[in-house]
Write a protein that holds these residues in place. Structure first.
Motif, PDB file in Angstrom:
ATOM      1  N   VAL A 337      49.588 102.990 -77.750  1.00 44.40           N
ATOM      2  CA  VAL A 337      49.243 104.225 -77.053  1.00 44.40           C
ATOM      3  C   VAL A 337      50.445 104.875 -76.376  1.00 44.40           C
ATOM      4  CG1 VAL A 337      46.851 103.532 -76.715  1.00 44.40           C
ATOM      5  CG2 VAL A 337      48.533 103.009 -74.956  1.00 44.40           C
ATOM      6  N   ALA A 338      51.517 104.123 -76.154  1.00 43.50           N
ATOM      7  CA  ALA A 338      52.697 104.704 -75.501  1.00 43.50           C
ATOM      8  C   ALA A 338      53.860 103.722 -75.582  1.00 43.50           C
ATOM      9  CB  ALA A 338      52.400 105.036 -74.031  1.00 43.50           C
ATOM     10  N   GLU A 339      55.055 104.276 -75.418  1.00 45.08           N
ATOM     11  CA  GLU A 339      56.268 103.471 -75.264  1.00 45.08           C
ATOM     12  C   GLU A 339      57.091 104.098 -74.145  1.00 45.08           C
ATOM     13  OE1 GLU A 339      58.432 102.871 -78.834  1.00 45.08           O
ATOM     14  OE2 GLU A 339      56.683 102.198 -79.973  1.00 45.08           O
ATOM     15  N   ARG A 340      57.639 103.253 -73.265  1.00 43.67           N
ATOM     16  CA  ARG A 340      58.410 103.776 -72.134  1.00 43.67           C
ATOM     17  C   ARG A 340      59.450 102.744 -71.729  1.00 43.67           C
ATOM     18  NH1 ARG A 340      56.114 104.723 -65.946  1.00 43.67           N
ATOM     19  NH2 ARG A 340      58.066 104.130 -64.957  1.00 43.67           N
ATOM     20  N   ASP A 341      60.696 103.169 -71.689  1.00 42.13           N
ATOM     21  CA  ASP A 341      61.789 102.318 -71.233  1.00 42.13           C
ATOM     22  C   ASP A 341      61.794 100.970 -71.939  1.00 42.13           C
ATOM     23  OD1 ASP A 341      62.459 104.349 -69.479  1.00 42.13           O
ATOM     24  OD2 ASP A 341      61.305 103.493 -67.817  1.00 42.13           O
ATOM     25  N   GLY A 342      61.546 100.986 -73.239  1.00 42.64           N
ATOM     26  CA  GLY A 342      61.564  99.754 -74.022  1.00 42.64           C
ATOM     27  C   GLY A 342      60.304  98.930 -73.936  1.00 42.64           C
ATOM     28  N   GLN A 420      45.042  98.757 -61.020  1.00 42.63           N
ATOM     29  CA  GLN A 420      45.918  97.769 -60.405  1.00 42.63           C
ATOM     30  C   GLN A 420      46.637  96.932 -61.449  1.00 42.63           C
ATOM     31  OE1 GLN A 420      42.988  95.791 -57.970  1.00 42.63           O
ATOM     32  NE2 GLN A 420      43.577  96.933 -56.133  1.00 42.63           N
ATOM     33  N   ALA A 421      45.919  96.552 -62.508  1.00 45.36           N
ATOM     34  CA  ALA A 421      46.518  95.719 -63.547  1.00 45.36           C
ATOM     35  C   ALA A 421      47.650  96.445 -64.262  1.00 45.36           C
ATOM     36  CB  ALA A 421      45.443  95.286 -64.545  1.00 45.36           C
ATOM     37  N   VAL A 422      47.415  97.700 -64.630  1.00 53.25           N
ATOM     38  CA  VAL A 422      48.447  98.461 -65.327  1.00 53.25           C
ATOM     39  C   VAL A 422      49.658  98.668 -64.421  1.00 53.25           C
ATOM     40  CG1 VAL A 422      49.013 100.705 -66.352  1.00 53.25           C
ATOM     41  CG2 VAL A 422      46.851  99.576 -66.926  1.00 53.25           C
ATOM     42  N   ALA A 423      49.406  99.038 -63.179  1.00 53.49           N
ATOM     43  CA  ALA A 423      50.513  99.287 -62.252  1.00 53.49           C
ATOM     44  C   ALA A 423      51.369  98.040 -62.057  1.00 53.49           C
ATOM     45  CB  ALA A 423      49.967  99.775 -60.922  1.00 53.49           C
ATOM     46  N   GLN A 424      50.732  96.878 -61.905  1.00 50.02           N
ATOM     47  CA  GLN A 424      51.500  95.661 -61.677  1.00 50.02           C
ATOM     48  C   GLN A 424      52.213  95.203 -62.939  1.00 50.02           C
ATOM     49  OE1 GLN A 424      49.558  93.003 -59.097  1.00 50.02           O
ATOM     50  NE2 GLN A 424      51.093  91.385 -59.258  1.00 50.02           N
ATOM     51  N   ALA A 425      51.548  95.355 -64.098  1.00 50.96           N
ATOM     52  CA  ALA A 425      52.191  94.980 -65.357  1.00 50.96           C
ATOM     53  C   ALA A 425      53.427  95.833 -65.604  1.00 50.96           C
ATOM     54  CB  ALA A 425      51.199  95.127 -66.511  1.00 50.96           C
ATOM     55  N   VAL A 426      53.334  97.117 -65.306  1.00 51.39           N
ATOM     56  CA  VAL A 426      54.478  98.015 -65.489  1.00 51.39           C
ATOM     57  C   VAL A 426      55.604  97.647 -64.528  1.00 51.39           C
ATOM     58  CG1 VAL A 426      55.249 100.397 -65.195  1.00 51.39           C
ATOM     59  CG2 VAL A 426      53.133  99.913 -66.418  1.00 51.39           C
ATOM     60  N   ALA A 427      55.254  97.308 -63.306  1.00 48.40           N
ATOM     61  CA  ALA A 427      56.281  96.928 -62.330  1.00 48.40           C
ATOM     62  C   ALA A 427      57.031  95.674 -62.767  1.00 48.40           C
ATOM     63  CB  ALA A 427      55.627  96.724 -60.971  1.00 48.40           C
ATOM     64  N   ASP A 428      56.336  94.761 -63.453  1.00 49.06           N
ATOM     65  CA  ASP A 428      56.946  93.496 -63.866  1.00 49.06           C
ATOM     66  C   ASP A 428      57.632  93.574 -65.226  1.00 49.06           C
ATOM     67  OD1 ASP A 428      55.908  92.396 -61.564  1.00 49.06           O
ATOM     68  OD2 ASP A 428      54.189  91.459 -62.555  1.00 49.06           O
ATOM     69  N   ALA A 429      57.257  94.545 -66.060  1.00 48.78           N
ATOM     70  CA  ALA A 429      57.676  94.564 -67.465  1.00 48.78           C
ATOM     71  C   ALA A 429      59.172  94.759 -67.612  1.00 48.78           C
ATOM     72  CB  ALA A 429      56.920  95.651 -68.220  1.00 48.78           C
ATOM     73  N   GLU A 430      59.707  94.114 -68.640  1.00 45.88           N
ATOM     74  CA  GLU A 430      61.121  94.222 -68.985  1.00 45.88           C
ATOM     75  C   GLU A 430      61.265  94.827 -70.377  1.00 45.88           C
ATOM     76  OE1 GLU A 430      62.591  90.275 -68.731  1.00 45.88           O
ATOM     77  OE2 GLU A 430      61.977  89.986 -66.640  1.00 45.88           O
ATOM     78  N   ASP A 431      62.471  95.242 -70.701  1.00 48.31           N
ATOM     79  CA  ASP A 431      62.753  95.820 -72.011  1.00 48.31           C
ATOM     80  C   ASP A 431      62.305  94.850 -73.106  1.00 48.31           C
ATOM     81  OD1 ASP A 431      63.708  97.358 -74.074  1.00 48.31           O
ATOM     82  OD2 ASP A 431      65.801  96.829 -73.782  1.00 48.31           O
ATOM     83  N   GLY A 432      61.509  95.339 -74.046  1.00 45.62           N
ATOM     84  CA  GLY A 432      61.019  94.517 -75.149  1.00 45.62           C
ATOM     85  C   GLY A 432      59.635  93.951 -74.936  1.00 45.62           C
ATOM     86  N   ASP A 433      59.102  94.063 -73.709  1.00 45.44           N
ATOM     87  CA  ASP A 433      57.756  93.548 -73.432  1.00 45.44           C
ATOM     88  C   ASP A 433      56.686  94.443 -74.038  1.00 45.44           C
ATOM     89  OD1 ASP A 433      58.862  91.496 -72.035  1.00 45.44           O
ATOM     90  OD2 ASP A 433      58.136  92.127 -70.058  1.00 45.44           O
ATOM     91  N   VAL A 434      55.520  93.862 -74.277  1.00 48.43           N
ATOM     92  CA  VAL A 434      54.321  94.600 -74.679  1.00 48.43           C
ATOM     93  C   VAL A 434      53.269  94.421 -73.598  1.00 48.43           C
ATOM     94  CG1 VAL A 434      52.412  94.714 -76.322  1.00 48.43           C
ATOM     95  CG2 VAL A 434      54.742  94.420 -77.157  1.00 48.43           C
ATOM     96  N   VAL A 461      47.820 104.364 -68.306  1.00 50.26           N
ATOM     97  CA  VAL A 461      49.161 104.355 -68.898  1.00 50.26           C
ATOM     98  C   VAL A 461      49.747 105.761 -68.893  1.00 50.26           C
ATOM     99  CG1 VAL A 461      50.457 103.977 -71.031  1.00 50.26           C
ATOM    100  CG2 VAL A 461      48.785 102.288 -70.273  1.00 50.26           C
ATOM    101  N   LYS A 462      48.957 106.725 -69.328  1.00 47.75           N
ATOM    102  CA  LYS A 462      49.449 108.099 -69.429  1.00 47.75           C
ATOM    103  C   LYS A 462      49.696 108.732 -68.057  1.00 47.75           C
ATOM    104  CE  LYS A 462      47.740 109.112 -74.051  1.00 47.75           C
ATOM    105  NZ  LYS A 462      49.111 109.071 -74.599  1.00 47.75           N
ATOM    106  N   ALA A 463      49.083 108.160 -67.004  1.00 43.37           N
ATOM    107  CA  ALA A 463      49.293 108.666 -65.659  1.00 43.37           C
ATOM    108  C   ALA A 463      50.641 108.257 -65.085  1.00 43.37           C
ATOM    109  CB  ALA A 463      48.168 108.192 -64.741  1.00 43.37           C
ATOM    110  N   LEU A 464      51.307 107.328 -65.745  1.00 39.82           N
ATOM    111  CA  LEU A 464      52.618 106.859 -65.243  1.00 39.82           C
ATOM    112  C   LEU A 464      53.624 108.017 -65.244  1.00 39.82           C
ATOM    113  CD1 LEU A 464      52.808 103.483 -67.173  1.00 39.82           C
ATOM    114  CD2 LEU A 464      52.307 103.815 -64.750  1.00 39.82           C
TER     115      LEU A 464
END
Length: 464
Positions: A337-342, A420-434, A461-464
């Motif tokens: 559905v989206a890709e952002r910063d790897g 909350q789940a999306v926000a925290q997953a995005v905060a933790d995610a690194e380049d190459g993560d899904v 996701v799209k609200a980011l």
């Protein structure tokens, strides 16, 4: 619309007025029957009355007198956990009980077919996981190769709501266990069994009843060709029941992960490559790794099933491969559905059971996993051996704390809500993560459907 044959001048009762029930009532009327309809929902009855359908309280004494047949919508239990009282009354009154799938198969062929150069065909797809993707992929391949086709059943339109067949047309049906369990007539030209894992166990009184419902498409349907996933014992059982000896190419075995040998007709995927073997020799192959709409081993199984079904209709490997390259995938099923910063965001909200979620977890190397919801029978033990790619789990749902406790060995945090789940997953995610939504649970504790859950994920996701 497919006018129902066989009930002209007779009264036919329809129980349940969702999409399939309303379409069945209209199709019965088109065929000359007199449909009388009922639903426990007052809103559904009001909508049916506004549409001009004749209401009859089928629960009243004598309501089934002089009724030729009772047509039941798939969501209504007819045997387990216990029979609906109206269905039990039909048994006592010797009124045959059927569903829209049975009506379709007894009504699809018409006298007009005698004038066709090529007889229309029906491909029916069932199984626990992947049947929607497999059915949609078959339809896509047919259309891309210039074959007229319609898609219906448990996906898209109701079976009686499609158009009458054209010369050479192929109708692709996705059929759930709720549909195959009750249909009195099932005669597909090609039947596909993807796989089996525990699901809907309360409705079928256990895994054996669930498998029996799926098996009816093959044991009672008598397809000309059968495409059978043999990665579970149940699939191997069906294949063995159908063959008449080694090399019987009426049965096409498919697998994801194992090489299939022997003199029969086999299609399998290993390490991202699909191979077709017939009479012990390879006759076709496809590199599935480059097909964006079919990521992961579970989708490679779907690709094998669709490839095999299309080969039975005479399509060539190159035409099938070209069509697969343009397959966009289905919403809520391994949907990018989206890709952002790897970081890639994948919506697999349809992964409502442990097996389908486990397959999603094997599709990507490093995962921020959003999971949780209304747990199904059997617990989460089947997931524990598939957590190696999970960097962290973000658990949603009303039972989030209990769900998280069962993920032994995984780094899991209770989030509760999708936002909350999306926000925290995005905060933790690194380049190459899904960031993967693959809930391994039903949606009904927080959402009306898995679609609504997937739409919420996409929105966050799209609200980011």
């Amino acid at each position: 619309m497919i006018p129902v044959q066989g009930y002209a001048g007779q009264t036919v009762a329809v129980l349940g007025l969702g999409r399939t029930g309303r379409a069945a009532a209209v199709a019965l009327a088109e065929g000359g029957a007199r449909p009388v309809v009922w639903d426990d929902s007052a809103a559904a009855r009001e909508a049916a009355d506004d549409a001009g359908l004749e209401l009859r309280d089928l629960g009243k004494q004598g309501a089934l007198d002089h009724v030729a047949c009772l047509i039941v919508s798939p969501g209504i239990p007819h045997l387990y956990p216990k029979p609906n009282p109206i269905i039990a009354a039909a048994w006592d009154a010797d009124v045959p009980v059927d569903n829209d799938i049975g009506l379709f198969f007894q009504s699809f062929a018409t006298a007009e077919w005698n004038d066709f150069d090529t007889t229309p065909r029906v491909i029916a797809v069932t199984g626990s996981n992947g049947k929607s993707t497999t059915a949609a992929l078959i339809h896509h391949i047919l259309v891309e190769n210039g074959r007229p086709a319609q898609l219906a059943g448990n996906i898209g339109r109701g079976v009686l709501d499609i158009e009458p067949a054209h010369d050479g047309e192929v109708v692709v049906l996705e059929l759930s266990s709720y549909q195959t369990d009750l249909a009195r007539s099932m005669t597909p030209d090609v039947a596909v069994f993807t796989n089996l894992s525990p699901d809907h166990l309360d409705r079928h009184a256990g895994l054996g009843g669930y498998f029996a419902a799926k098996r009816r498409l093959f044991a009672e349907g008598g397809p000309d060709r059968a495409v059978i996933g043999v990665d579970e014992p149940e699939g191997r059982y069906i294949a063995n029941q159908l063959i008449e000896g080694a090399g019987d190419d009426r049965v096409l075995r498919i697998s994801s992960g194992q090489k299939l040998t022997g003199q029969g007709w086999n299609v399998f995927a290993r390490k991202g490559f699909l191979a077709e073997h017939r009479k012990g020799r390879q006759v076709g192959s496809i590199d599935l790794r480059r097909i964006a709409g079919l990521p992961g081993a579970h989708n490679h199984q779907n690709a094998c099933a669709a490839y095999a079904a299309c080969r039975t209709l005479g399509l060539g490997p190159k035409g099938i491969e070209a069509a697969m390259q343009s397959y966009p995938g289905l919403p809520h099923r391994s949907q990018v559905v989206a890709e952002r910063d790897g970081v890639t965001f994948v919506n697999d909200s349809k992964a409502t059971n442990v097996d389908s979620a486990a397959k999603a977890l094997q599709a990507f190397p490093r995962i921020r996993w959003i999971c949780g919801g209304l747990q199904k029978e059997g617990g989460l033990d089947g997931l524990l051996s598939h957590l190696g790619h999970v960097a962290k789990a973000y658990v949603i749902g009303r039972e989030a704390a209990d769900f998280a406790r069962q993920l032994e060995g995984a780094d899991a945090v209770v989030c509760g809500t999708m936002a909350q789940a999306v926000a925290q997953a995005v905060a933790d995610a690194e380049d190459g993560d899904v960031v993967l939504l693959a809930p391994a649970a039903a949606s009904f504790d927080q959402y009306d459907s898995f679609e609504k859950r997937g739409e919420d994920f996409i929105a966050q996701v799209k609200a980011l």
